[in-house]
Design a protein around this motif. Structure first.
Motif, PDB file in Angstrom:
ATOM      1  N   THR A   1       0.840  -1.191   0.000  1.00  0.00           N
ATOM      2  CA  THR A   1       0.000   0.000   0.000  1.00  0.00           C
ATOM      3  C   THR A   1       0.878   1.245   0.000  1.00  0.00           C
ATOM      4  O   THR A   1       2.101   1.164   0.131  1.00  0.00           O
ATOM      5  CB  THR A   1      -0.913   0.021   1.233  1.00  0.00           C
ATOM      6  OG1 THR A   1      -0.099   0.166   2.411  1.00  0.00           O
ATOM      7  CG2 THR A   1      -1.722  -1.261   1.326  1.00  0.00           C
TER       8      THR A   1
ATOM      9  N   LEU B   1      -0.566  -6.228   1.666  1.00  0.00           N
ATOM     10  CA  LEU B   1      -1.878  -6.873   1.628  1.00  0.00           C
ATOM     11  C   LEU B   1      -1.784  -8.117   0.756  1.00  0.00           C
ATOM     12  O   LEU B   1      -1.095  -8.117  -0.268  1.00  0.00           O
ATOM     13  CB  LEU B   1      -2.941  -5.920   1.076  1.00  0.00           C
ATOM     14  CG  LEU B   1      -3.086  -4.571   1.789  1.00  0.00           C
ATOM     15  CD1 LEU B   1      -4.257  -3.789   1.208  1.00  0.00           C
ATOM     16  CD2 LEU B   1      -3.258  -4.751   3.293  1.00  0.00           C
TER      17      LEU B   1
ATOM     18  N   ASN C   1      -8.514  -7.242   3.994  1.00  0.00           N
ATOM     19  CA  ASN C   1      -8.274  -5.891   4.482  1.00  0.00           C
ATOM     20  C   ASN C   1      -7.092  -5.874   5.452  1.00  0.00           C
ATOM     21  O   ASN C   1      -6.797  -6.873   6.116  1.00  0.00           O
ATOM     22  CB  ASN C   1      -9.517  -5.355   5.193  1.00  0.00           C
ATOM     23  CG  ASN C   1     -10.636  -5.029   4.223  1.00  0.00           C
ATOM     24  OD1 ASN C   1     -10.430  -4.316   3.244  1.00  0.00           O
ATOM     25  ND2 ASN C   1     -11.823  -5.551   4.486  1.00  0.00           N
ATOM     26  N   ARG C   2      -6.420  -4.744   5.514  1.00  0.00           N
ATOM     27  CA  ARG C   2      -5.296  -4.613   6.442  1.00  0.00           C
ATOM     28  C   ARG C   2      -5.742  -4.939   7.871  1.00  0.00           C
ATOM     29  O   ARG C   2      -6.889  -4.693   8.262  1.00  0.00           O
ATOM     30  CB  ARG C   2      -4.708  -3.205   6.386  1.00  0.00           C
ATOM     31  CG  ARG C   2      -5.667  -2.115   6.815  1.00  0.00           C
ATOM     32  CD  ARG C   2      -4.956  -0.787   6.986  1.00  0.00           C
ATOM     33  NE  ARG C   2      -4.393  -0.292   5.738  1.00  0.00           N
ATOM     34  CZ  ARG C   2      -3.295   0.451   5.669  1.00  0.00           C
ATOM     35  NH1 ARG C   2      -2.651   0.790   6.783  1.00  0.00           N
ATOM     36  NH2 ARG C   2      -2.848   0.882   4.504  1.00  0.00           N
TER      37      ARG C   2
ATOM     38  N   GLN D   1      -8.718   1.811   4.585  1.00  0.00           N
ATOM     39  CA  GLN D   1      -9.224   0.719   3.746  1.00  0.00           C
ATOM     40  C   GLN D   1      -9.622   1.211   2.360  1.00  0.00           C
ATOM     41  O   GLN D   1      -9.387   0.530   1.362  1.00  0.00           O
ATOM     42  CB  GLN D   1     -10.409   0.035   4.432  1.00  0.00           C
ATOM     43  CG  GLN D   1     -10.009  -0.873   5.576  1.00  0.00           C
ATOM     44  CD  GLN D   1     -11.179  -1.666   6.131  1.00  0.00           C
ATOM     45  OE1 GLN D   1     -12.327  -1.508   5.704  1.00  0.00           O
ATOM     46  NE2 GLN D   1     -10.898  -2.536   7.090  1.00  0.00           N
TER      47      GLN D   1
ATOM     48  N   ASP E   1      -6.593   1.673   0.442  1.00  0.00           N
ATOM     49  CA  ASP E   1      -6.076   0.373   0.010  1.00  0.00           C
ATOM     50  C   ASP E   1      -6.753  -0.095  -1.276  1.00  0.00           C
ATOM     51  O   ASP E   1      -6.127  -0.769  -2.107  1.00  0.00           O
ATOM     52  CB  ASP E   1      -6.289  -0.665   1.112  1.00  0.00           C
ATOM     53  CG  ASP E   1      -5.462  -0.370   2.358  1.00  0.00           C
ATOM     54  OD1 ASP E   1      -4.505   0.423   2.264  1.00  0.00           O
ATOM     55  OD2 ASP E   1      -5.798  -0.924   3.431  1.00  0.00           O
TER      56      ASP E   1
ATOM     57  N   ASP F   1      -4.884   1.381  -4.024  1.00  0.00           N
ATOM     58  CA  ASP F   1      -3.599   0.695  -4.190  1.00  0.00           C
ATOM     59  C   ASP F   1      -3.788  -0.661  -4.862  1.00  0.00           C
ATOM     60  O   ASP F   1      -2.941  -1.093  -5.655  1.00  0.00           O
ATOM     61  CB  ASP F   1      -2.924   0.519  -2.829  1.00  0.00           C
ATOM     62  CG  ASP F   1      -2.495   1.848  -2.224  1.00  0.00           C
ATOM     63  OD1 ASP F   1      -2.230   2.789  -2.993  1.00  0.00           O
ATOM     64  OD2 ASP F   1      -2.445   1.947  -0.984  1.00  0.00           O
TER      65      ASP F   1
END
Length: 458
Positions: free
Chosen positions: A167, A173, A225-226, A244, A247, A250
């Protein structure tokens, strides 16, 4: 003598009165019996009429079943004829391939093989639906009963590759990239997908991905998700919606740089909490060419107001403050259960349907029943649909259930009304989790596949 005569007259009068009373009583009883008999005759007549009606309905139903069976047999015959024709064409192309390695003949063969598999899959889908409606074709009983099982068995296994990407803030991720069978060498449209609040990618996201790639020439990129599942991120179990949704962008960048993907055809798919993320990202990231939002959270404030009892709010606010103080002093973040069996206990998602859904997955996956307090606090401040009118001209599909109490249906509908064309709405019966399995799954995924066919894969 006169006295005796009076006694005799009195006795006869008394007997006469008794006889009259008995006669009257018998007459009343006779009348009542006649009424009961008449009522019994009426019920008997009604029963006979009902029996005749039922027999007529049964005869009509039998005739309708016979007509339905006839139509089914015609459809099956047509499918089998098509399959036989395709197999004959396959034989011809196979012979051509023996004389010409690669080239157009090889491409034709691959296309016909895929078409053959899809036609066979369609036959089994038809068979399943007919059996569900009480019409049994009596073939291939050993095949998997679920539509996704048949799909995997007949269309062939998908190539779900393990992937990972960084990210913008250097968090790794991890997820899977799904591509169709025989997709080598083709630049595919790609749908970027992530799950909802505390969920893992294993919690049925692959069902949607496999459904899409079996029907469309496209890829699906799924990731955790992270702070959850296979992805990195600290503290664990923290849900930060602002990170999120970053992300997601990304993940789009990663997809665009992947050799299998057409960088100009990227779509987004989100559900529940992430269904809100895609509304935001789709409104500001013009690389997105299609937005699919399923049962979205559209207003964290309204959502929290409905899911948390008013007399609990003060307690939660105190917990948020204490957690901030503890973090500032270097302590571990406070965590609470995501779901609880007793709605009187503090939890991120206190309703019974949440508890049943998540505890079922807890038994068969790595899902953990926890979320940081900060993650719960951030839900209240999250308003992802504020820019929904800016998604246009990117096509938007919003799907959901008509009795969703987790991400309330009326809130989603109100926000959908603010979106501009092109847009589409699809509502199925049931609650929040009914779009993930059961009879609604194929209705829901089928609508989404048609939308993708018209937009991302056009």
């Amino acid at each position: 003598m006169e006295h005796d005569s009076r006694l005799t007259d009195d006795g006869e009068a008394e007997r006469s009165t008794i006889e009259q009373d008995e006669s009257k009583h018998l007459a009343e009883k006779l009348a009542m019996l006649e009424q009961q008999l008449e009522a019994a005759d009426t019920r008997l007549r009604q029963t006979a009429e009902r029996k005749a009606t039922l027999e007529e309905e049964k005869r009509s139903s039998a005739a309708a079943d016979a007509e339905a069976r006839r139509k089914v047999e015609q459809q099956v015959s047509a499918h089998e004829g098509t399959i036989a024709e395709l197999r004959q064409q396959l034989g011809v192309v196979s012979k051509r391939q023996e004389h010409s390695k690669g080239g157009p003949a090889a491409e034709d063969l691959a296309a016909l093989q895929r078409e053959n598999r899809l036609m066979t899959s369609a036959w089994y889908e038809l068979s399943s639906r007919l059996q569900h409606n009480g019409v049994s074709l009596g073939r291939r009983r050993h095949e998997p009963k679920s539509w996704i099982g048949r799909q995997r068995a007949l269309v062939g296994p998908s190539t779900g590759l393990d992937i990972e990407f960084k990210t913008s803030d250097d968090v790794t991720l991890r997820g899977w990239l799904y591509t169709p069978v025989n997709a080598e060498g083709k630049k595919l449209p790609c749908l970027v997908m992530a799950h909802g609040l505390t969920c893992l990618k294993e919690m049925d996201l692959e069902l949607f991905a496999e459904y899409f790639i079996a029907r469309l020439p496209m890829a699906c990129l799924i990731y955790d998700n992270r702070c959850f599942g296979a992805s990195d991120g600290q503290p664990r179990a923290e849900v930060n919606p602002f990170l999120q949704r970053s992300d997601y962008s990304d993940a789009i960048t990663f997809a665009q740089l992947s050799p299998e993907i057409n960088p100009d055809k990227i779509g987004m798919w989100g559900t529940s909490y992430s269904g809100g993320h895609v509304l935001w990202v789709g409104s500001v990231d013009r690389r997105v060419k299609a937005v699919l939002s399923q049962g979205p959270l559209v207003s964290g404030w309204e959502n929290t107001t409905r899911s948390v009892r008013p007399d609990f709010v003060h307690h939660f606010l105190k917990m948020f403050q204490d957690d901030r103080h503890a973090r500032a002093q270097g302590h571990e973040p406070t965590r609470i259960p995501a779901v609880v069996p007793d709605p009187m206990q503090p939890a991120a998602m206190p309703s019974p349907d949440n508890y049943h859904f998540f505890t079922a997955w807890e038994k068969k996956s790595d899902w953990k029943n926890e979320i940081t307090l900060k993650g719960v606090e951030l839900v209240r401040s999250y308003d992802p649909a504020v820019n929904i009118h800016r998604i246009s001209p990117t096509p938007l599909l919003m799907t959901g259930a008509d009795n969703d109490v987790l991400t309330p249906t009326d809130l989603a509908l109100a926000v959908y009304g603010q979106a501009l064309e092109p847009k589409q709405l699809h509502i199925v019966p049931g609650g929040h989790f009914d779009v993930y399995d059961g009879p609604n799954l194929e209705k829901n995924a089928g609508c989404q596949a048609e939308f993708l066919k018209r937009t991302l894969c056009a």
